[in-house]
Design an enzyme around this catalytic site. Structure first.
Site, short mmCIF file in Angstrom:
data_model
loop_
_atom_site.label_atom_id
_atom_site.label_comp_id
_atom_site.label_asym_id
_atom_site.label_seq_id
_atom_site.Cartn_x
_atom_site.Cartn_y
_atom_site.Cartn_z
N SER A 129 0.87 -1.18 0.00
CA SER A 129 0.00 0.00 0.00
C SER A 129 0.90 1.23 0.00
CB SER A 129 -0.89 0.00 1.25
OG SER A 129 -1.41 1.29 1.44
N HIS B 142 -1.25 -1.49 -4.33
CA HIS B 142 -2.50 -1.05 -3.69
C HIS B 142 -2.49 0.48 -3.57
CE1 HIS B 142 -6.01 -1.77 -1.05
NE2 HIS B 142 -5.55 -0.77 -0.30
N ASP C 47 -4.62 3.75 -2.40
CA ASP C 47 -5.71 4.16 -1.52
C ASP C 47 -6.23 5.55 -1.88
OD1 ASP C 47 -5.99 2.02 0.50
OD2 ASP C 47 -3.87 2.46 0.88
N MET D 207 -8.88 8.50 -0.88
CA MET D 207 -9.72 9.00 0.23
C MET D 207 -10.14 10.43 -0.06
SD MET D 207 -7.47 7.68 3.44
CE MET D 207 -6.66 6.07 3.42
N HIS E 100 -8.37 1.25 -4.16
CA HIS E 100 -9.31 1.07 -3.04
C HIS E 100 -10.01 2.41 -2.82
CE1 HIS E 100 -9.53 0.30 1.63
NE2 HIS E 100 -10.73 0.40 1.08
N MET F 208 -12.15 4.87 -1.06
CA MET F 208 -12.79 5.22 0.22
C MET F 208 -13.37 6.62 0.04
SD MET F 208 -9.71 3.73 2.53
CE MET F 208 -8.61 3.77 1.12
N MET G 48 -11.44 -5.11 5.75
CA MET G 48 -10.60 -4.13 6.45
C MET G 48 -10.29 -4.66 7.85
SD MET G 48 -9.97 -1.67 4.40
CE MET G 48 -8.98 -0.74 5.57
N PHE H 129 -6.10 5.65 7.55
CA PHE H 129 -4.68 5.92 7.79
C PHE H 129 -3.86 4.63 7.74
CE2 PHE H 129 -7.33 8.94 10.00
CZ PHE H 129 -6.81 10.16 9.57
N ASP I 68 -6.65 -5.89 4.55
CA ASP I 68 -5.98 -4.58 4.49
C ASP I 68 -6.00 -3.90 5.86
OD1 ASP I 68 -5.05 -2.07 3.78
OD2 ASP I 68 -6.76 -1.55 2.50
N GLY I 69 -4.79 -3.64 6.38
CA GLY I 69 -4.66 -2.85 7.60
C GLY I 69 -3.93 -3.56 8.71
N GLY I 70 -2.79 -3.00 9.09
CA GLY I 70 -2.06 -3.50 10.26
C GLY I 70 -1.38 -4.84 10.06
N GLY J 28 1.20 -1.84 4.22
CA GLY J 28 1.68 -0.47 4.04
C GLY J 28 2.92 -0.22 4.86
C1 DX5 Z 1 -6.20 2.28 5.31
C2 DX5 Z 1 -5.75 1.84 3.95
C3 DX5 Z 1 -4.69 0.82 3.99
C4 DX5 Z 1 -3.42 1.27 4.67
C5 DX5 Z 1 -2.60 0.08 5.03
O1 DX5 Z 1 -7.34 3.04 5.19
O2 DX5 Z 1 -6.84 1.30 3.24
O3 DX5 Z 1 -4.42 0.33 2.69
O4 DX5 Z 1 -2.66 2.14 3.89
O5 DX5 Z 1 -1.49 0.49 5.77
P1 DX5 Z 1 -0.91 -0.36 6.98
O6 DX5 Z 1 -0.47 -1.68 6.41
O7 DX5 Z 1 0.23 0.48 7.50
O8 DX5 Z 1 -2.02 -0.54 7.99
ZN ZN Z 2 -6.43 0.19 1.34
#
Ligand code: DX5
Ligand code: ZN
Length: 217
Positions: free
Chosen positions: A7, A32, A34, A36, A65, A67, A136, A142, A174-176, A196
């Site tokens: 990401s 990926h 993102d 927003m 993605h 958002m 998610m 973020f 996706d995330g963490g 990410g």
């Molecule tokens: C969050 C994004 C993710 C994010 C992932 O809203 O959709 O793609 O960038 O980043 P990490 O892997 O650091 O959580």
């Molecule tokens: Zn994402």
């Protein structure tokens, strides 16, 4: 085969081209991207014009993605700008069949996304005509947030649903996700794994991508 999707939101945008190339050398499968809008999520990122610069120079598929509110309005522009996969959130799309069909008609893979607070069963219908479901594992907005542990059980639940209803549909998470938990999310059923900060916070992005790829191979 499990796919690794860096990401790039977590990257250093002064050097983003070089950093993307490093992930490609390290074995990344999908990029990926993102998007927003400051309305659907409390952050603003990038749109189709920036995507064009990236897609012109990157051979890997690009996974946008979205958002954003009213994603339908922007889908054609994203496809034109080089998005190969496009996902929209089930929470803000009223006519999900129409939206996913529209993405497919434009020649991209269509994905449906679930926020951490949305019941997995809400995609029970859309899974029949989605190319992927994105689960998610943080609240979107973020990079660098902590993985919500409950996502592991949700992943198992989603996998069961997918296996029963549409085995061709991929599961993305996706995330963490980081070195510590990437194996587990792969074992629980994620086919596409977004990382990410777990890649871009590293000193050696190429090597870190390679290490994560090995962990899921
Ligand atoms: C969050 C994004 C993710 C994010 C992932 O809203 O959709 O793609 O960038 O980043 P990490 O892997 O650091 O959580
Ligand atoms: Zn994402």
């Amino acid at each position: 085969m499990k796919l690794l999707a860096p990401s790039i939101l977590a990257g250093d945008w002064w050097n983003i081209g070089k950093q993307i190339e490093a992930t490609v050398r390290g074995g990344a499968d999908v990029i990926h991207f993102d998007v927003m809008d400051g309305h659907f999520v409390p952050n603003i990122t990038v749109g189709p014009e920036i995507l064009q610069h990236i897609s012109k120079n990157v051979q890997l598929p690009i996974d946008a993605h979205l958002m954003i509110e009213n994603p339908d309005r922007y889908i054609p522009e994203f496809v034109k700008s080089g998005a190969n996969w496009i996902s929209v959130h089930i929470e803000n799309v009223v006519h999900i069949h129409r939206t996913l069909s529209f993405i497919r008609e434009l020649g991209a893979k269509a994905g449906v996304v679930l926020n951490p607070g949305t019941p997995v069963l809400l995609v029970e219908e859309a899974i029949h005509y989605a190319d992927y479901v994105l689960l998610m594992s943080v609240n979107p907005g973020f990079s660098g947030q902590r993985f919500i542990e409950r996502s592991l059980d949700r992943l198992s639940e989603l996998k069961e649903l997918r296996d029963k209803l549409n085995p061709d549909c991929l599961i993305e998470i996706d995330g963490g996700v980081k070195e510590e938990n990437i194996r587990e999310v792969a074992q629980r059923g994620a086919d596409v794994i977004v990382v990410g900060s777990g890649i871009f916070a590293s000193e050696d992005i190429e090597e870190q991508t390679r290490r994560l790829k090995e962990l899921i191979s």
